[in-house]
Design an enzyme around this catalytic site. Structure first.
Site, short mmCIF file in Angstrom:
data_model
loop_
_atom_site.label_atom_id
_atom_site.label_comp_id
_atom_site.label_asym_id
_atom_site.label_seq_id
_atom_site.Cartn_x
_atom_site.Cartn_y
_atom_site.Cartn_z
N TRP A 21 1.07 -1.11 0.07
CA TRP A 21 -0.11 0.11 0.01
C TRP A 21 0.87 1.32 0.16
O TRP A 21 0.87 2.10 -0.91
CB TRP A 21 -0.93 0.03 1.14
CG TRP A 21 -1.84 1.28 1.34
CD1 TRP A 21 -2.35 2.15 0.44
CD2 TRP A 21 -2.72 1.36 2.42
NE1 TRP A 21 -3.32 2.75 1.00
CE2 TRP A 21 -3.38 2.56 2.33
CE3 TRP A 21 -2.68 1.16 3.94
CZ2 TRP A 21 -4.34 3.40 3.08
CZ3 TRP A 21 -3.44 1.86 4.75
CH2 TRP A 21 -4.22 2.91 4.41
N ASP A 53 1.37 -8.35 -1.36
CA ASP A 53 0.05 -8.34 -1.47
C ASP A 53 -0.14 -6.33 -1.74
O ASP A 53 0.50 -5.67 -1.47
CB ASP A 53 -0.56 -8.00 0.16
CG ASP A 53 -2.08 -7.80 0.11
OD1 ASP A 53 -2.92 -8.42 -0.23
OD2 ASP A 53 -2.36 -6.32 0.57
N TYR A 58 -4.18 1.12 -4.42
CA TYR A 58 -2.77 1.78 -3.98
C TYR A 58 -2.24 2.65 -4.78
O TYR A 58 -1.32 1.91 -5.80
CB TYR A 58 -2.03 0.54 -3.35
CG TYR A 58 -2.75 -0.28 -2.18
CD1 TYR A 58 -3.92 0.19 -1.55
CD2 TYR A 58 -2.18 -1.45 -1.95
CE1 TYR A 58 -4.46 -0.75 -0.65
CE2 TYR A 58 -2.81 -2.44 -1.09
CZ TYR A 58 -3.94 -1.86 -0.26
OH TYR A 58 -4.41 -2.76 0.65
N GLN A 177 -8.60 -11.14 4.80
CA GLN A 177 -7.56 -9.91 5.36
C GLN A 177 -8.20 -9.10 6.09
O GLN A 177 -8.77 -8.12 5.27
CB GLN A 177 -6.87 -9.55 4.04
CG GLN A 177 -5.90 -8.52 4.30
CD GLN A 177 -5.17 -7.87 3.16
OE1 GLN A 177 -4.75 -6.85 2.93
NE2 GLN A 177 -4.77 -8.88 1.88
N LEU A 208 1.64 -3.05 12.35
CA LEU A 208 2.19 -1.98 13.08
C LEU A 208 1.37 -0.94 13.34
O LEU A 208 1.54 0.33 13.79
CB LEU A 208 3.52 -1.44 12.46
CG LEU A 208 4.50 -2.59 12.33
CD1 LEU A 208 5.58 -2.17 11.19
CD2 LEU A 208 5.04 -2.77 13.81
N LYS A 216 7.57 5.32 17.05
CA LYS A 216 8.41 6.44 16.30
C LYS A 216 7.87 7.70 16.50
O LYS A 216 8.06 8.87 16.13
CB LYS A 216 8.90 6.17 15.11
CG LYS A 216 8.03 6.11 13.83
CD LYS A 216 8.95 5.79 12.49
CE LYS A 216 7.79 5.83 11.32
NZ LYS A 216 8.45 5.75 10.26
N GLY A 281 4.09 -2.96 5.77
CA GLY A 281 4.27 -1.88 5.03
C GLY A 281 5.48 -0.92 5.17
O GLY A 281 5.74 -0.89 6.40
N GLN A 287 13.95 -0.46 6.57
CA GLN A 287 12.83 -0.72 7.61
C GLN A 287 12.33 -2.33 7.10
O GLN A 287 11.82 -2.99 7.96
CB GLN A 287 11.66 0.06 7.03
CG GLN A 287 11.68 1.63 7.47
CD GLN A 287 10.31 2.47 7.02
OE1 GLN A 287 9.76 1.81 6.58
NE2 GLN A 287 10.34 3.49 7.49
N1 LIG Z 1 -7.38 -4.82 3.06
C1 LIG Z 1 -7.15 -3.74 3.65
O1 LIG Z 1 -8.39 -2.88 3.50
C2 LIG Z 1 -5.97 -3.18 4.05
C3 LIG Z 1 -5.74 -2.02 4.85
C4 LIG Z 1 -4.89 -1.61 5.25
C5 LIG Z 1 -3.51 -2.39 4.72
N2 LIG Z 1 -3.59 -3.31 4.27
C6 LIG Z 1 -2.51 -4.14 3.97
O2 LIG Z 1 -1.42 -4.10 4.99
C7 LIG Z 1 -0.28 -3.66 4.50
C8 LIG Z 1 0.52 -2.84 5.73
O3 LIG Z 1 -0.49 -2.23 6.44
P1 LIG Z 1 0.06 -0.68 6.85
O4 LIG Z 1 0.90 -0.10 5.57
O5 LIG Z 1 -1.14 0.16 7.10
O6 LIG Z 1 0.81 -0.56 8.17
P2 LIG Z 1 1.84 -1.36 9.08
O7 LIG Z 1 2.68 -2.43 8.17
O8 LIG Z 1 1.23 -1.44 10.25
O9 LIG Z 1 2.93 -0.02 9.30
C9 LIG Z 1 3.43 0.63 8.04
C10 LIG Z 1 4.34 1.95 8.20
O10 LIG Z 1 4.98 1.73 9.60
C11 LIG Z 1 6.20 2.18 9.53
N3 LIG Z 1 7.22 1.50 9.57
C12 LIG Z 1 7.38 0.04 9.08
N4 LIG Z 1 8.65 -0.41 9.35
C13 LIG Z 1 9.22 0.47 10.13
C14 LIG Z 1 10.62 0.33 10.59
N5 LIG Z 1 11.31 -0.68 10.46
N6 LIG Z 1 10.98 1.52 11.19
C15 LIG Z 1 10.16 2.58 11.12
N7 LIG Z 1 8.98 2.82 10.78
C16 LIG Z 1 8.39 1.51 10.01
C17 LIG Z 1 6.30 3.04 8.16
O11 LIG Z 1 5.68 4.46 8.53
P3 LIG Z 1 5.97 5.84 7.78
O12 LIG Z 1 5.51 5.80 6.56
O13 LIG Z 1 5.71 7.08 8.61
O14 LIG Z 1 7.57 5.49 7.68
C18 LIG Z 1 5.15 2.35 7.15
O15 LIG Z 1 4.50 3.10 6.23
C19 LIG Z 1 -0.43 -2.78 3.60
O16 LIG Z 1 0.69 -2.38 2.57
C20 LIG Z 1 -1.42 -3.43 2.53
O17 LIG Z 1 -0.92 -4.41 1.75
C21 LIG Z 1 -4.76 -3.96 3.73
#
Ligand SMILES: NC(=O)c1ccc[n+]([C@@H]2O[C@H](COP(=O)([O-])OP(=O)(O)OC[C@H]3O[C@@H](n4cnc5c(N)ncnc54)[C@H](OP(=O)(O)O)[C@@H]3O)[C@@H](O)[C@H]2O)c1
Length: 311
Positions: A21, A53, A58, A177, A208, A216, A281, A287
């Site tokens: 995403w 995914d 996106y 999901q 996360l 952070k 993500g 990261q």
């Molecule tokens: N099906 C659905 O409706 C739905 C909805 C949401 C998500 N998703 C899926 O789930 C995936 C993950 O969800 P998500 O992107 O919401 O959130 P996540 O994985 O919970 O958090 C991602 C964010 O955490 C930060 N991050 C991750 N690793 C890091 C590290 N090692 N150090 C510092 N910051 C770190 C980054 O923030 P910063 O950008 O601030 O650096 C990144 O953008 C999506 O890409 C998608 O594939 C699906």
């Protein structure tokens, strides 16, 4: 890397999946640019991630295009998951709507195949339930494109137990999901047991809490992207401040064990009963590398108790 079977399918997927995403960029997220995004994808692949995914919405096609281009040389070694049922008439956040009708899915699948540069999508998920389209119509269309060899397996996202029951009357779904993290545990009581009983693999999104569980951010953080818009999750107000208090306590617990807060949060998700993978993500390869050190170790009983006490 550990691999687990996804529901009633032949897919063996990595316990950490690449969530694409964020790398799609605007209008949801800001990125560090396509080059760091591609390096993150390749780092994930090199370190054993085989599950990627994405979704058409996106970056309005950009995430699918980046994944397709970057993974083309290793296409036969990866499992590509994308989605259908969210459409847009303008490239703006407010212009996105749900549409899981036959006409929309037939059009969307062709677009995703083209952007992903592939002949078949391994897992095709309905992004959000569309209450204006009969579940039967959506499922029958998915079964039709499955029979044509355009998709291998059918999954759903953000569906309730009742909505999954409706799907199962028509055909097989191999995955759900939902959002799942230490800060969002509502699926534990009914959804996960239902999925386990029906061989539906659970793919956790936002493990996360879209960055909050990395530790952070603080109470004064003002998000400038979609997180300030109240779409999903809690990023403002009292609820957010309470979450930051909890995250601060998790951070202390993690640091005492030489881990980062995010690593402890991801490890916890992947260790929960019924969970197959956590979709993380990232914005760059560093990261990704840090997050992949979330697995291969277990939380002690005492750490688990302390985590339960915090959350
Ligand atoms: N099906 C659905 O409706 C739905 C909805 C949401 C998500 N998703 C899926 O789930 C995936 C993950 O969800 P998500 O992107 O919401 O959130 P996540 O994985 O919970 O958090 C991602 C964010 O955490 C930060 N991050 C991750 N690793 C890091 C590290 N090692 N150090 C510092 N910051 C770190 C980054 O923030 P910063 O950008 O601030 O650096 C990144 O953008 C999506 O890409 C998608 O594939 C699906």
């Amino acid at each position: 890397m550990e691999y687990r079977k996804l529901g009633d399918s032949d897919l063996e997927i990595s316990v950490i999946g690449f969530g694409a995403w964020g790398i799609g960029g605007a209008p949801f997220w800001s990125t560090e640019g396509d080059h760091p995004s591609c390096k993150a994808i390749l780092k994930a692949f090199d370190l054993g991630v085989n599950f990627f995914d994405t979704a058409p919405v996106y970056g309005f096609g950009h995430s699918e295009e980046l994944l397709g281009k970057t993974l083309k040389p290793v296409r036969d070694k990866v499992i590509l998951a994308t989605k259908c049922g969210l459409v847009w008439d303008k490239e703006q956040l407010g212009a996105i709507s749900k549409n899981a009708s036959r006409a929309s899915i037939l059009k969307e699948v062709e677009q995703s195949l083209r952007r992903l540069q592939t002949d078949v999508i391994d897992l095709y998920q309905v992004h959000w339930p569309d209450v204006d389209t009969p579940q039967e119509e959506t499922m029958e269309t998915l079964l039709e494109i499955q029979a044509q060899g355009k998709i291998r397996h059918i999954g759903v996202s953000n569906y309730s137990v009742e909505q999954m029951k409706e799907c199962l009357k028509v055909g097989n779904i191999v995955s759900l999901q939902p959002e799942y993290s230490l800060l969002e545990r509502s699926i534990e009581k009914e959804t996960v047991p239902f999925c386990t009983r029906n061989q539906i693999g659970v793919i956790a999104y936002s493990p996360l809490a879209s960055g909050v569980l990395t530790g952070k951010y603080d109470k004064s953080t003002k998000f400038k992207d979609w997180r300030s818009k109240g779409i999903i999750g809690t990023f403002t107000g009292e609820g957010y401040e309470n979450n930051i208090d909890k995250v601060d306590r998790l951070k202390a617990l993690a640091e005492a064990d030489g881990k980062t807060c995010g690593q402890m949060a991801i490890n916890w998700v992947t260790a929960q009963r019924g969970l197959v993978t956590a979709l993380v993500g990232v914005k760059n390869e560093n990261q990704m590398e840090e997050n992949l050190r979330s697995v291969g170790w277990e939380l002690s009983a005492s750490q688990q108790e302390k985590i339960e006490a915090i959350f």
